[in-house]
Write a protein that holds these residues in place. Structure first.
Motif, PDB file in Angstrom:
ATOM      1  N   LEU A 121      -6.404   6.349  -7.393  1.00 42.27           N
ATOM      2  CA  LEU A 121      -7.702   6.928  -7.013  1.00 42.27           C
ATOM      3  C   LEU A 121      -7.531   7.955  -5.898  1.00 42.27           C
ATOM      4  O   LEU A 121      -8.122   9.030  -5.914  1.00 42.27           O
ATOM      5  CB  LEU A 121      -8.657   5.813  -6.547  1.00 42.27           C
ATOM      6  CG  LEU A 121      -9.215   4.903  -7.646  1.00 42.27           C
ATOM      7  CD1 LEU A 121      -9.718   3.591  -7.059  1.00 42.27           C
ATOM      8  CD2 LEU A 121     -10.344   5.610  -8.404  1.00 42.27           C
ATOM      9  N   SER A 148      -1.363  -8.612  -5.259  1.00 39.25           N
ATOM     10  CA  SER A 148      -2.238  -7.446  -5.051  1.00 39.25           C
ATOM     11  C   SER A 148      -1.640  -6.160  -5.620  1.00 39.25           C
ATOM     12  O   SER A 148      -2.165  -5.084  -5.367  1.00 39.25           O
ATOM     13  CB  SER A 148      -2.497  -7.264  -3.556  1.00 39.25           C
ATOM     14  OG  SER A 148      -1.269  -7.044  -2.879  1.00 39.25           O
ATOM     15  N   ALA A 177      -4.006   0.809  -8.105  1.00 34.91           N
ATOM     16  CA  ALA A 177      -5.298   1.443  -8.404  1.00 34.91           C
ATOM     17  C   ALA A 177      -5.754   2.297  -7.232  1.00 34.91           C
ATOM     18  O   ALA A 177      -6.238   3.425  -7.407  1.00 34.91           O
ATOM     19  CB  ALA A 177      -6.340   0.368  -8.721  1.00 34.91           C
ATOM     20  N   LEU A 178      -5.596   1.769  -6.017  1.00 35.54           N
ATOM     21  CA  LEU A 178      -5.981   2.538  -4.822  1.00 35.54           C
ATOM     22  C   LEU A 178      -5.196   3.844  -4.736  1.00 35.54           C
ATOM     23  O   LEU A 178      -5.756   4.901  -4.432  1.00 35.54           O
ATOM     24  CB  LEU A 178      -5.708   1.705  -3.560  1.00 35.54           C
ATOM     25  CG  LEU A 178      -6.772   0.696  -3.137  1.00 35.54           C
ATOM     26  CD1 LEU A 178      -6.183  -0.304  -2.145  1.00 35.54           C
ATOM     27  CD2 LEU A 178      -7.979   1.390  -2.511  1.00 35.54           C
ATOM     28  N   ASN A 229      -4.087  -3.822  -7.523  1.00 34.98           N
ATOM     29  CA  ASN A 229      -5.063  -3.100  -6.699  1.00 34.98           C
ATOM     30  C   ASN A 229      -4.394  -2.024  -5.856  1.00 34.98           C
ATOM     31  O   ASN A 229      -4.944  -0.939  -5.685  1.00 34.98           O
ATOM     32  CB  ASN A 229      -5.856  -4.047  -5.800  1.00 34.98           C
ATOM     33  CG  ASN A 229      -6.993  -3.328  -5.097  1.00 34.98           C
ATOM     34  OD1 ASN A 229      -7.770  -2.620  -5.738  1.00 34.98           O
ATOM     35  ND2 ASN A 229      -7.080  -3.458  -3.790  1.00 34.98           N
ATOM     36  N   GLU A 232       0.853  -1.181   0.000  1.00 30.89           N
ATOM     37  CA  GLU A 232       0.000   0.000   0.000  1.00 30.89           C
ATOM     38  C   GLU A 232       0.896   1.241   0.000  1.00 30.89           C
ATOM     39  O   GLU A 232       1.902   1.275   0.705  1.00 30.89           O
ATOM     40  CB  GLU A 232      -0.853  -0.010   1.268  1.00 30.89           C
ATOM     41  CG  GLU A 232      -2.194   0.631   1.069  1.00 30.89           C
ATOM     42  CD  GLU A 232      -3.014   0.573   2.352  1.00 30.89           C
ATOM     43  OE1 GLU A 232      -3.474   1.621   2.783  1.00 30.89           O
ATOM     44  OE2 GLU A 232      -3.160  -0.533   2.906  1.00 30.89           O
TER      45      GLU A 232
END
Lengths: 417, 186
Positions: free
Chosen positions: A286, A276, A282-283, A279, A194
């Motif tokens: 965004l 992951s 993408a997170l 994603n 993340e």
């Protein structure tokens, strides 16, 4: 020795607090284990520059005086800046005074050091958020034949064998280190979990200028949705280079750095990575776009649209169709692993029961929830505001908390039962 | 309880979830769950799994009824096709988990959903399971989930809901990260 308040740590946060206490005529001392700006002197890599522009290091009673307000300070410049601040405000700093214990003592606290003990009714913890490198448990499974170092031990690419490097972690530290190591001719693979993507420059202005102007950095701890989450948000993928270079994942991909998922396990000499990656990217895209939208709205409301470049959006983070999920570390391509997996504070010397089960200090915007009162915390992420972890955030936090502290000492806030 | 009435209703009790989150933050031992399934061989490649009990919140728990799932392989594998293939059940698990997440996240963000459908596709080279080529893995070479969502929200907001659902999904984590598996014979 007795005083009214003991500030532990003479970095920008402790010094800002010292200045505010002086303004309120609160007698105090600032205890420093090494020298002023110690962490900046001893725990940073060589090429690091501040991520915030020069103008943005506004401290109570001090600010940038040079002729390059939009530049980013090198470490020697940062150290010089903080040292001058200590002089300008005549901070009562006791250097080379290492605190080994803070404990309850009567109605206040006793602070034990290698240079004698202090007693005071109030204590300010300003020892910083980044004392110890966090290394995930999977690091223990790394073969001894591969060199391994933390971002705190990293100084420059010259330290590393001239072969492949796996950088684990893609926040400010990981992306900057990956950029530098790859440019030194050591091919880098970066493991990405993340992360928070942000452009260095948007619509012709530094992203920090926008976040400051639009009030993003002033978002308060008691007004955000989920403060626990906000305090754990990784640092922005930014660097403070003279050419304002981007270090987001697309920029790293362009110079040849390989993106790979979060490091999930090391098993039989093989590293396994999470599927992951897409994603997580993408997170981050965004989230960046939500920040840019907020900036655009603010710009329109404040009539700036004619004065800055038009709004635009950045290319989404490019991820190859099937990023590798494994890497055989025994094959010899990767000779070094750099752990850029975050930092944590060290409170091993704090003998007051104020930690939660995760070892974090329980506090309400820096007012520590302790069996007594009079303990304050400074300089950790989102202490009171989004900018609390920045040099620029220390001023407002110190003003608020010194006011609380002074009321407490005056008896306006009831003492412990 | 919510003091303001939210007009958005996806049928997810977000208040209860937030309450559980707060309670389990204080009492983390209650957050330790154990999920269970039992599986009985029927005949050929046909088997039947039953699911009813689990452990959580500090005690034994039970679904309201026992759920059973037949699994088999299709006729091209010379099987009798008495149920979905186990790999297809994995896809169903992933899609259900993500879709539950979409509903919950949308409810939390006060986005009214009208229709949500997911198509899951997973490639596999069966040279792996047939032992033809040891370099080909047994499992999927990738999974693609495609959502069609009709909701009172912008496309960006819908993308953010889907991304957040992945971030919080147990099955997504299970299929994207390695898990130690121990198989014993008692």
């Amino acid at each position: 020795m007795r005083t009214k308040t003991i500030v532990i740590g003479a970095g920008h946060a402790g010094l800002a607090m010292s200045r505010c206490l002086t303004e309120r005529s609160v007698e105090h001392v600032v205890l420093e284990r090494g020298e002023v700006a110690n962490s900046w002197k001893t725990e940073r890599w060589d090429s690091l520059r501040l991520l915030t522009p020069n103008w943005q290091s506004r401290l109570p009673g001090y600010g940038y005086e040079g002729d390059d307000p939009d530049g980013y300070r090198t470490m020697p410049e940062t150290i010089g800046f903080i040292e001058r601040y200590a002089e300008v405000i005549s901070a009562p700093v006791q250097t080379h005074t290492k605190v080994s214990s803070v404990r309850l003592h009567g109605d206040g606290y006793e602070v034990v050091t290698n240079r004698g003990d202090w007693q005071s009714p109030a204590v300010v913890l300003a020892t910083g958020a980044c004392n110890v490198a966090r290394v995930p448990a999977v690091a223990r499974a790394l073969a001894r034949s591969i060199s391994s170092l933390t971002a705190m031990e990293y100084r420059s690419p010259d330290q590393l064998e001239k072969r492949g490097v796996l950088v684990v972690g893609a926040s400010a530290t990981g992306t900057q280190i990956a950029d530098e190591i790859h440019r030194s001719g050591r091919p880098v693979t970066i493991a990405v979990g993340e992360h928070v993507r942000a452009p260095r420059v948007y619509r012709g202005r530094d992203i920090e200028w926008w976040m400051d102007a639009a009030g993003v950095l002033d978002d308060r701890y008691d007004e955000v949705d989920d403060i626990v989450r906000a305090r754990n948000v990784p640092s922005l993928q930014l660097a403070g280079s003279p050419e304002r270079r981007e270090v987001d994942l697309n920029a790293l991909t362009r110079i040849g750095v390989k993106l790979i998922g979060r490091l999930a396990a090391i098993h039989d000499g093989k590293a396994q990575f999470s599927g992951s990656l897409r994603n997580n990217c993408a997170l981050a895209d965004l989230k960046m776009n939500r920040l840019l939208e907020r900036i655009d709205e603010w710009a329109t409301e404040n009539g700036l649209d004619d004065k800055v470049d038009p709004p635009h959006r950045f290319e989404p983070t490019e991820v190859e169709p099937s990023p590798p999920l494994g890497l055989d570390l025994a094959r010899g391509e990767i000779r070094t692993v750099v752990w850029a997996t975050g930092f944590r504070p060290d409170y091993s010397w704090l003998d007051v029961p104020v930690l939660d089960r995760k070892g974090r200090i329980r506090h309400d915007g820096g007012v520590v929830e302790s069996p007594g009162q009079g303990i304050y915390l400074m300089g950790i992420p989102f202490l009171r505001r989004r900018k609390s972890s920045l040099i620029d955030g220390a001023g407002d936090d110190a003003r608020d908390l010194s006011a609380h502290l002074a009321s407490y000492l005056n008896g306006a806030i009831s003492a412990r039962r | 309880m919510a003091t303001t009435k939210s007009p958005v209703d996806n049928g997810v009790n977000v208040q209860a979830l937030l309450g559980a989150r707060a309670a389990l933050t204080e009492a983390p031992e209650g957050a330790k769950f154990q999920w269970r399934a039992t599986c009985k061989w029927v005949y050929g490649t046909h088997s039947r799994s039953s699911i009813q009990q689990y452990f959580g919140l500090g005690q034994e728990q039970k679904h309201k009824t026992e759920f059973t799932f037949d699994a088999d392989h299709p006729e091209v594998f010379a099987s009798e096709d008495k149920g979905a293939a186990p790999v297809e059940l994995v896809l169903a698990g992933l899609a259900s988990c993500l879709t539950a997440g979409v509903a919950a996240v949308a409810q939390h963000r006060e986005i009214q959903l009208h229709a949500v459908s997911a198509t899951v596709e997973a490639g596999m080279d069966i040279q792996g399971i047939l032992g033809i080529d040891s370099e080909v893995r047994n499992g999927f070479d990738g999974i693609k989930v495609t959502y069609k969502i009709d909701a009172d929200a912008t496309p960006e907001e819908i993308k953010a809901v889907v991304a957040q659902s992945q971030k919080r999904s147990a099955v997504y984590d299970i299929v994207t990260n390695p898990t130690n598996v121990t198989v014993e014979v008692s």
